[in-house]
Design a protein around this motif. Sequence first.
Motif, PDB file in Angstrom:
ATOM      1  N   PRO A  40      15.720  13.413   2.441  1.00  0.00           N
ATOM      2  CA  PRO A  40      15.379  12.904   3.759  1.00  0.00           C
ATOM      3  C   PRO A  40      14.039  11.921   3.501  1.00  0.00           C
ATOM      4  CG  PRO A  40      15.632  15.323   3.579  1.00  0.00           C
ATOM      5  CD  PRO A  40      15.506  14.966   2.243  1.00  0.00           C
ATOM      6  N   VAL A  41      14.292  10.748   4.242  1.00  0.00           N
ATOM      7  CA  VAL A  41      12.988   9.706   4.103  1.00  0.00           C
ATOM      8  C   VAL A  41      12.848   9.095   5.381  1.00  0.00           C
ATOM      9  CG1 VAL A  41      12.091   7.851   2.847  1.00  0.00           C
ATOM     10  CG2 VAL A  41      13.710   9.313   1.591  1.00  0.00           C
ATOM     11  N   LEU A  42      11.692   9.363   5.793  1.00  0.00           N
ATOM     12  CA  LEU A  42      11.169   8.842   6.917  1.00  0.00           C
ATOM     13  C   LEU A  42      10.029   7.532   6.709  1.00  0.00           C
ATOM     14  CD1 LEU A  42      11.108   8.654  10.276  1.00  0.00           C
ATOM     15  CD2 LEU A  42       9.212  10.302   9.987  1.00  0.00           C
ATOM     16  N   CYS A  43      10.381   6.244   7.050  1.00  0.00           N
ATOM     17  CA  CYS A  43       9.294   5.112   6.725  1.00  0.00           C
ATOM     18  C   CYS A  43       8.671   5.055   8.157  1.00  0.00           C
ATOM     19  CB  CYS A  43      10.210   3.985   6.554  1.00  0.00           C
ATOM     20  SG  CYS A  43      10.946   4.199   4.909  1.00  0.00           S
ATOM     21  N   THR A  92       7.795  11.536   3.940  1.00  0.00           N
ATOM     22  CA  THR A  92       7.373  10.445   4.938  1.00  0.00           C
ATOM     23  C   THR A  92       6.623   9.487   4.277  1.00  0.00           C
ATOM     24  OG1 THR A  92       7.196  11.958   6.556  1.00  0.00           O
ATOM     25  CG2 THR A  92       5.993  10.098   6.876  1.00  0.00           C
ATOM     26  N   ILE A  93       6.903   8.371   4.338  1.00  0.00           N
ATOM     27  CA  ILE A  93       6.117   7.060   3.760  1.00  0.00           C
ATOM     28  C   ILE A  93       5.636   6.396   4.400  1.00  0.00           C
ATOM     29  CG2 ILE A  93       6.438   5.174   2.097  1.00  0.00           C
ATOM     30  CD1 ILE A  93       9.007   6.571   0.894  1.00  0.00           C
ATOM     31  N   THR A  94       4.271   5.779   4.430  1.00  0.00           N
ATOM     32  CA  THR A  94       3.660   5.087   5.422  1.00  0.00           C
ATOM     33  C   THR A  94       3.873   3.633   4.828  1.00  0.00           C
ATOM     34  OG1 THR A  94       1.905   6.851   5.775  1.00  0.00           O
ATOM     35  CG2 THR A  94       1.546   4.749   6.573  1.00  0.00           C
ATOM     36  N   ALA A  95       4.967   3.074   5.296  1.00  0.00           N
ATOM     37  CA  ALA A  95       5.178   1.706   4.905  1.00  0.00           C
ATOM     38  C   ALA A  95       6.598   1.332   5.532  1.00  0.00           C
ATOM     39  CB  ALA A  95       5.395   1.438   3.394  1.00  0.00           C
ATOM     40  N   GLY A  96       6.852   0.079   5.639  1.00  0.00           N
ATOM     41  CA  GLY A  96       8.008  -0.300   6.269  1.00  0.00           C
ATOM     42  C   GLY A  96       9.234   0.027   5.372  1.00  0.00           C
ATOM     43  N   PRO A  97      10.391   0.415   6.013  1.00  0.00           N
ATOM     44  CA  PRO A  97      11.624   0.652   5.086  1.00  0.00           C
ATOM     45  C   PRO A  97      11.915  -0.703   4.076  1.00  0.00           C
ATOM     46  CG  PRO A  97      12.183   0.167   7.347  1.00  0.00           C
ATOM     47  CD  PRO A  97      10.732   0.251   7.349  1.00  0.00           C
ATOM     48  N   GLU A  98      11.654  -1.738   4.381  1.00  0.00           N
ATOM     49  CA  GLU A  98      11.971  -3.140   3.703  1.00  0.00           C
ATOM     50  C   GLU A  98      11.077  -2.979   2.336  1.00  0.00           C
ATOM     51  OE1 GLU A  98       8.429  -4.196   6.156  1.00  0.00           O
ATOM     52  OE2 GLU A  98      10.372  -3.126   6.217  1.00  0.00           O
ATOM     53  N   ILE A  99       9.938  -2.231   2.370  1.00  0.00           N
ATOM     54  CA  ILE A  99       9.052  -2.037   1.156  1.00  0.00           C
ATOM     55  C   ILE A  99       9.338  -0.643   0.402  1.00  0.00           C
ATOM     56  CG2 ILE A  99       6.697  -1.835   0.327  1.00  0.00           C
ATOM     57  CD1 ILE A  99       6.178  -4.042   2.559  1.00  0.00           C
ATOM     58  N   LEU A 101      11.802   1.737   0.757  1.00  0.00           N
ATOM     59  CA  LEU A 101      13.188   2.360   0.235  1.00  0.00           C
ATOM     60  C   LEU A 101      13.379   1.704  -1.292  1.00  0.00           C
ATOM     61  CD1 LEU A 101      15.174   2.460   3.555  1.00  0.00           C
ATOM     62  CD2 LEU A 101      14.221   4.335   2.312  1.00  0.00           C
ATOM     63  N   PRO A 102      13.197   0.138  -1.321  1.00  0.00           N
ATOM     64  CA  PRO A 102      13.406  -0.185  -2.571  1.00  0.00           C
ATOM     65  C   PRO A 102      12.450   0.220  -3.908  1.00  0.00           C
ATOM     66  CG  PRO A 102      13.323  -2.046  -1.143  1.00  0.00           C
ATOM     67  CD  PRO A 102      13.131  -0.781  -0.546  1.00  0.00           C
ATOM     68  N   ALA A 103      11.066   0.557  -3.300  1.00  0.00           N
ATOM     69  CA  ALA A 103      10.344   1.180  -4.278  1.00  0.00           C
ATOM     70  C   ALA A 103      10.561   2.651  -4.616  1.00  0.00           C
ATOM     71  CB  ALA A 103       8.921   1.083  -3.717  1.00  0.00           C
ATOM     72  N   LEU A 104      11.103   3.261  -3.642  1.00  0.00           N
ATOM     73  CA  LEU A 104      11.446   4.652  -3.819  1.00  0.00           C
ATOM     74  C   LEU A 104      12.826   4.716  -4.833  1.00  0.00           C
ATOM     75  CD1 LEU A 104      11.327   7.730  -3.237  1.00  0.00           C
ATOM     76  CD2 LEU A 104      12.595   7.306  -1.134  1.00  0.00           C
ATOM     77  N   ILE A 105      13.615   3.821  -4.454  1.00  0.00           N
ATOM     78  CA  ILE A 105      14.799   3.907  -5.282  1.00  0.00           C
ATOM     79  C   ILE A 105      14.693   3.506  -6.645  1.00  0.00           C
ATOM     80  CG2 ILE A 105      17.303   2.599  -5.708  1.00  0.00           C
ATOM     81  CD1 ILE A 105      17.036   2.359  -2.709  1.00  0.00           C
ATOM     82  N   ARG A 106      13.533   2.760  -6.943  1.00  0.00           N
ATOM     83  CA  ARG A 106      13.360   2.253  -8.394  1.00  0.00           C
ATOM     84  C   ARG A 106      12.488   3.190  -9.037  1.00  0.00           C
ATOM     85  NH1 ARG A 106      11.955  -2.914  -5.801  1.00  0.00           N
ATOM     86  NH2 ARG A 106       9.936  -2.054  -5.471  1.00  0.00           N
ATOM     87  N   SER A 107      11.686   4.111  -8.249  1.00  0.00           N
ATOM     88  CA  SER A 107      10.891   5.404  -8.638  1.00  0.00           C
ATOM     89  C   SER A 107      11.903   6.212  -9.184  1.00  0.00           C
ATOM     90  CB  SER A 107       9.897   5.811  -7.641  1.00  0.00           C
ATOM     91  OG  SER A 107       9.417   6.840  -8.155  1.00  0.00           O
ATOM     92  N   LEU A 108      12.724   6.543  -8.468  1.00  0.00           N
ATOM     93  CA  LEU A 108      14.001   7.731  -8.423  1.00  0.00           C
ATOM     94  C   LEU A 108      14.789   7.586  -9.790  1.00  0.00           C
ATOM     95  CD1 LEU A 108      14.605   8.664  -5.000  1.00  0.00           C
ATOM     96  CD2 LEU A 108      13.242   9.971  -6.538  1.00  0.00           C
ATOM     97  N   SER A 109      15.136   6.066  -9.894  1.00  0.00           N
ATOM     98  CA  SER A 109      16.259   5.681 -11.019  1.00  0.00           C
ATOM     99  C   SER A 109      15.284   5.331 -12.065  1.00  0.00           C
ATOM    100  CB  SER A 109      16.942   4.594 -10.306  1.00  0.00           C
ATOM    101  OG  SER A 109      16.126   3.418 -10.309  1.00  0.00           O
ATOM    102  N   GLY A 110      14.161   5.345 -12.109  1.00  0.00           N
ATOM    103  CA  GLY A 110      13.351   4.920 -13.353  1.00  0.00           C
ATOM    104  C   GLY A 110      13.623   3.659 -13.788  1.00  0.00           C
ATOM    105  N   PHE A 111      14.000   2.802 -12.670  1.00  0.00           N
ATOM    106  CA  PHE A 111      14.329   1.427 -13.085  1.00  0.00           C
ATOM    107  C   PHE A 111      13.076   0.384 -13.015  1.00  0.00           C
ATOM    108  CE2 PHE A 111      15.692  -2.834 -11.139  1.00  0.00           C
ATOM    109  CZ  PHE A 111      16.150  -3.403 -12.113  1.00  0.00           C
TER     110      PHE A 111
END
Length: 117
Positions: A40-43, A92-99, A101-111
């Motif tokens: 669960p992620v809240l931006c 909870t991430i203090t940033a807009g979803p457009e920033i 979510l992609p950063a989180l996905i990259r972090s989780l995938s190691g990409f």
Amino acid sequence: MASSASFVLWWVRNDMRLLDNATLSRCIAFAKEAKACVLPVLCLPPSLLSPASPLASSLSLPAMSAQQARFLLESARALDQDLQGIGSSLLTITAGPEIALPALIRSLSGFDSGEGR
């Protein structure tokens, strides 16, 4: 070799309930099928919570009042407590979803796209 965990992101936007939540139900079903975990992620963009935010102004939206901000934060806190009760937690991430979510996905995938190199 380390095992990698798979995640299904539940982008928490308006509906902060665990029960009778169609989006969460779909995430859980997909996660079960994929043998993954629901994350669960809240931006929360800082501009959203500030009075007379530029974001609100640019979208012709009224600024979030102090009461609305308090309600949003209390709802997020309650959701996190509910999630902890079932062995999860709200990221909870203090940033807009457009920033965020992609950063989180990259972090989780190691990409690493290599951008900026």
